[in-house]
Design a protein around this motif. Structure first.
Motif, short mmCIF file in Angstrom:
data_model
loop_
_atom_site.label_atom_id
_atom_site.label_comp_id
_atom_site.label_asym_id
_atom_site.label_seq_id
_atom_site.Cartn_x
_atom_site.Cartn_y
_atom_site.Cartn_z
N MET A 143 -5.55 -11.05 -29.46
CA MET A 143 -6.11 -12.38 -29.34
C MET A 143 -5.09 -13.34 -28.71
O MET A 143 -5.33 -14.53 -28.66
CB MET A 143 -6.55 -12.92 -30.70
CG MET A 143 -7.62 -12.11 -31.40
SD MET A 143 -9.25 -12.30 -30.71
CE MET A 143 -9.70 -13.90 -31.27
N VAL A 144 -3.98 -12.83 -28.22
CA VAL A 144 -2.97 -13.66 -27.56
C VAL A 144 -3.49 -14.03 -26.18
O VAL A 144 -3.97 -13.16 -25.43
CB VAL A 144 -1.63 -12.91 -27.45
CG1 VAL A 144 -0.61 -13.70 -26.67
CG2 VAL A 144 -1.10 -12.55 -28.82
N PRO A 145 -3.42 -15.30 -25.79
CA PRO A 145 -3.87 -15.69 -24.45
C PRO A 145 -3.07 -14.97 -23.36
O PRO A 145 -1.90 -14.64 -23.54
CB PRO A 145 -3.61 -17.20 -24.40
CG PRO A 145 -3.46 -17.62 -25.81
CD PRO A 145 -2.97 -16.43 -26.58
N THR A 146 -3.72 -14.74 -22.24
CA THR A 146 -3.10 -14.00 -21.14
C THR A 146 -1.82 -14.68 -20.66
O THR A 146 -0.83 -14.00 -20.37
CB THR A 146 -4.10 -13.87 -19.98
OG1 THR A 146 -5.28 -13.23 -20.47
CG2 THR A 146 -3.53 -13.04 -18.85
N MET A 147 -1.84 -15.99 -20.57
CA MET A 147 -0.67 -16.72 -20.07
C MET A 147 0.55 -16.47 -20.96
O MET A 147 1.67 -16.38 -20.47
CB MET A 147 -0.95 -18.22 -20.02
CG MET A 147 -1.92 -18.61 -18.92
SD MET A 147 -1.22 -18.35 -17.30
CE MET A 147 0.04 -19.57 -17.27
N ALA A 148 0.34 -16.35 -22.26
CA ALA A 148 1.45 -16.14 -23.18
C ALA A 148 1.98 -14.71 -23.13
O ALA A 148 3.11 -14.45 -23.53
CB ALA A 148 1.03 -16.49 -24.60
N ALA A 149 1.17 -13.80 -22.63
CA ALA A 149 1.55 -12.39 -22.64
C ALA A 149 1.91 -11.85 -21.25
O ALA A 149 2.11 -10.64 -21.11
CB ALA A 149 0.41 -11.56 -23.23
N LEU A 150 1.99 -12.70 -20.25
CA LEU A 150 2.27 -12.23 -18.89
C LEU A 150 3.56 -11.42 -18.80
O LEU A 150 3.60 -10.35 -18.18
CB LEU A 150 2.31 -13.40 -17.91
CG LEU A 150 0.97 -13.91 -17.41
CD1 LEU A 150 1.16 -15.10 -16.49
CD2 LEU A 150 0.19 -12.82 -16.73
N THR A 151 4.61 -11.93 -19.41
CA THR A 151 5.89 -11.22 -19.36
C THR A 151 5.79 -9.87 -20.06
O THR A 151 6.31 -8.86 -19.55
CB THR A 151 7.00 -12.08 -20.00
OG1 THR A 151 7.01 -13.36 -19.38
CG2 THR A 151 8.35 -11.42 -19.85
N ALA A 152 5.14 -9.83 -21.19
CA ALA A 152 4.98 -8.56 -21.91
C ALA A 152 4.16 -7.57 -21.09
O ALA A 152 4.48 -6.38 -21.04
CB ALA A 152 4.31 -8.81 -23.26
N PHE A 153 3.10 -8.05 -20.43
CA PHE A 153 2.30 -7.16 -19.59
C PHE A 153 3.12 -6.63 -18.42
O PHE A 153 2.99 -5.47 -18.05
CB PHE A 153 1.06 -7.89 -19.06
CG PHE A 153 0.04 -8.21 -20.12
CD1 PHE A 153 -0.10 -7.43 -21.26
CD2 PHE A 153 -0.81 -9.29 -19.97
CE1 PHE A 153 -1.05 -7.71 -22.22
CE2 PHE A 153 -1.77 -9.58 -20.92
CZ PHE A 153 -1.88 -8.80 -22.05
N PHE A 154 3.95 -7.49 -17.84
CA PHE A 154 4.77 -7.07 -16.71
C PHE A 154 5.78 -6.00 -17.14
O PHE A 154 5.95 -4.99 -16.47
CB PHE A 154 5.48 -8.27 -16.09
CG PHE A 154 6.21 -7.95 -14.83
CD1 PHE A 154 5.52 -7.84 -13.64
CD2 PHE A 154 7.58 -7.76 -14.83
CE1 PHE A 154 6.18 -7.53 -12.46
CE2 PHE A 154 8.25 -7.46 -13.66
CZ PHE A 154 7.55 -7.34 -12.47
N VAL A 155 6.44 -6.24 -18.26
CA VAL A 155 7.41 -5.26 -18.77
C VAL A 155 6.71 -3.95 -19.12
O VAL A 155 7.22 -2.86 -18.83
CB VAL A 155 8.18 -5.84 -19.98
CG1 VAL A 155 9.02 -4.77 -20.66
CG2 VAL A 155 9.04 -7.01 -19.53
N MET A 156 5.55 -4.04 -19.73
CA MET A 156 4.79 -2.84 -20.06
C MET A 156 4.40 -2.08 -18.79
O MET A 156 4.47 -0.85 -18.75
CB MET A 156 3.54 -3.21 -20.86
CG MET A 156 2.87 -2.04 -21.51
SD MET A 156 1.41 -2.39 -22.53
CE MET A 156 1.32 -4.13 -22.71
#
Length: 163
Positions: free
Chosen positions: A1-14
């Motif tokens: 439920m974390v907004p996409t903007m808050a998770a961009l860095t995590a998605f990139f690292v993943m």
């Protein structure tokens, strides 16, 4: 439920760790995985609006679990299923931030990122191409909306039981 903007860095690292940068399958997994919690929460709230007395009446009439769900509850929650289907279809079409962050090569751009390239160069604006592309993107969404429109009915359960 974390907004996409808050998770961009995590998605990139993943994506870097999985060697999935510039891979459309990774973006698809993010869209699907990100939509499940929100859609489940919305569906739970909508299922709560279905009067329990309808389910109990069908149970007293001898209907089993599957039949009560399939013939009583499911037709009543069809509007929310249609809304979620439309949102799930529209979301990736309009998403620019996540796809531009994870997809770097022109061959794998999504429609929104590809359209942005027509208007990103100030010296070589292709507004006509951008407009034509925007209309072509709107067509499948409009077709799906008209297909699902009969399901967008509110107040189906308002007269379902004696108040």
């Amino acid at each position: 439920m974390v907004p996409t903007m808050a998770a961009l860095t995590a998605f990139f690292v993943m994506a870097l760790m999985l060697n999935a940068l510039n891979q459309p399958w990774f973006l698809i997994l993010l869209y699907v995985g990100g939509g499940i919690p929100m859609n489940a929460w919305l569906m739970k709230g909508y299922f709560d609006t279905v009067p329990i007395s309808l389910d109990e009446s069908a149970k007293l009439d001898g209907a089993g679990h599957f039949r009560r769900f399939w013939q009583i509850v499911l037709p009543l929650v069809r509007p929310m299923i249609a809304v979620q289907a439309l949102w799930a279809f529209m979301g990736p079409f309009g998403d620019y931030i996540l796809s531009s962050f994870l997809l770097r090569e022109k061959e794998v751009y999504t429609v929104a990122v590809g359209l942005q390239t027509f208007v990103s160069n100030v010296k070589n604006l292709k507004v006509a191409y951008f407009s034509a592309g925007a209309i072509l993107i709107a067509l499948p969404i409009c077709i799906l909306f008209f297909f699902l429109q009969k399901n967008f009915v509110s107040g189906l359960t308002s007269g379902g039981d004696k108040g």
